[in-house]
Design a protein around this motif. Sequence first.
Motif, PDB file in Angstrom:
ATOM      1  N   LEU A 179      51.709  39.415  38.549  1.00 17.39           N
ATOM      2  CA  LEU A 179      51.180  38.071  38.315  1.00 17.39           C
ATOM      3  C   LEU A 179      52.205  37.109  37.742  1.00 17.39           C
ATOM      4  N   ASP A 180      53.401  37.576  37.467  1.00 19.59           N
ATOM      5  CA  ASP A 180      54.413  36.742  36.812  1.00 19.59           C
ATOM      6  C   ASP A 180      54.678  35.441  37.558  1.00 19.59           C
ATOM      7  N   GLY A 216      55.969  28.340  34.009  1.00 18.93           N
ATOM      8  CA  GLY A 216      56.678  28.163  32.755  1.00 18.93           C
ATOM      9  C   GLY A 216      55.846  28.602  31.561  1.00 18.93           C
ATOM     10  N   ARG A 217      56.507  28.706  30.409  1.00 19.23           N
ATOM     11  CA  ARG A 217      55.836  29.208  29.208  1.00 19.23           C
ATOM     12  C   ARG A 217      54.716  28.306  28.723  1.00 19.23           C
ATOM     13  N   PRO A 276      50.664  37.607  22.629  1.00 17.24           N
ATOM     14  CA  PRO A 276      51.500  38.673  22.051  1.00 17.24           C
ATOM     15  C   PRO A 276      50.971  40.084  22.263  1.00 17.24           C
ATOM     16  N   ASP A 277      49.666  40.234  22.468  1.00 22.65           N
ATOM     17  CA  ASP A 277      49.113  41.570  22.703  1.00 22.65           C
ATOM     18  C   ASP A 277      49.294  42.033  24.144  1.00 22.65           C
ATOM     19  N   GLY A 278      49.946  41.197  24.980  1.00 22.43           N
ATOM     20  CA  GLY A 278      50.199  41.567  26.367  1.00 22.43           C
ATOM     21  C   GLY A 278      49.116  41.153  27.334  1.00 22.43           C
ATOM     22  N   ALA A 279      48.032  40.556  26.829  1.00 24.35           N
ATOM     23  CA  ALA A 279      46.954  40.108  27.714  1.00 24.35           C
ATOM     24  C   ALA A 279      47.407  38.890  28.510  1.00 24.35           C
ATOM     25  N   ILE A 280      46.958  38.811  29.750  1.00 28.07           N
ATOM     26  CA  ILE A 280      47.235  37.666  30.617  1.00 28.07           C
ATOM     27  C   ILE A 280      45.963  36.834  30.720  1.00 28.07           C
ATOM     28  N   TRP A 281      46.056  35.584  30.297  1.00 29.93           N
ATOM     29  CA  TRP A 281      44.956  34.636  30.374  1.00 29.93           C
ATOM     30  C   TRP A 281      45.249  33.627  31.476  1.00 29.93           C
ATOM     31  N   ARG A 282      44.273  33.385  32.349  1.00 30.57           N
ATOM     32  CA  ARG A 282      44.435  32.401  33.397  1.00 30.57           C
ATOM     33  C   ARG A 282      43.138  31.614  33.580  1.00 30.57           C
TER      34      ARG A 282
END
Length: 308
Positions: free
Chosen positions: A24-25, A30-31, A40-46
């Motif tokens: 998904l990167d 961008g950041r 920070p916990d590695g979760a991906i939010w979209r």
Amino acid sequence: MTVSAAPVETTHRSPRPLLLAETLDQLGRGRGDPCHRVTPDGAIWRTSLMPTGPVTYRLVQTDRHTVACRGWGAGAAEFVTTLPDLLGERDDATGFAPEHPRLADAHRRFPGLRIPRTGRVFEALVPAILEQKVHGIAARASWRRLVTVYGEPAPGPAPEGMRVPPSARVWRGVPSWEFHRAGVDPRRARTVVTAAAVSDRLEEAAGMDPAAALRRLRAVNGVGEWTAAEVAQRALGDADALSVGDFHLAAMVGWSLLGRPLDDPGMVEYLESVRPHRYRAVRLLSVGGYAVKPKFGPRTAVTDHRRH
């Protein structure tokens, strides 16, 4: 953060290895993307605007084959039906057997890399248009400003500042001076508005074969080969969509695989041997740590279109 009903929850278990973050990167811009965050916990939010309404979703990889998903908003139930596509379950690397040692090594080390398919054509098209022929830093700033101003707050317990991408109707109504304030020149602004006017026709590309889908995208005045490929990679899961015309790509492919730069025709000719997986090859170079492009001078200056 907005208050909403209980989340829609699902767990997707794939029969194949899956690398969620790497897959998904490329969807993030961008950041500071208001529609894509990695916490920070590695979760991906979209966030996304589904036909049934807005959705915020949170994805967490729990093991090599499993992803847990929570979704909030009116579009959450519809979104979870598309989760397998987003995670690349339609992506099929069968027949991809690159001869170059670097590609072969990356393919062996990262079997869980997938080409995702969001199915949201217009959502992928707008940021691609904003990235046409300008520095990536400037394009991402334009996207961030416009979505922050015109996108709705993300439903559910989304990270602060997240927004839902504006609808085509909203994009059609963005005044020219707001595009200007966001650093978007008139040509790109016109292309966004033109695409928004035919967004329903563009969404039909999700049900077409790859060649027909690219033709449908390129029928929009201002959408060329590069832009159509950028959309196909993300919205349509096209593993062969090569971004011909990219300022850096051909040179990167050449330096990474041949030790010398290539131009666009040279890149197309060289990657013919891995068709229909040319975009997959490009992603593997990046994920595998083989992407190389020597720097011979200072970074290109960022053009400020607000002064024009």
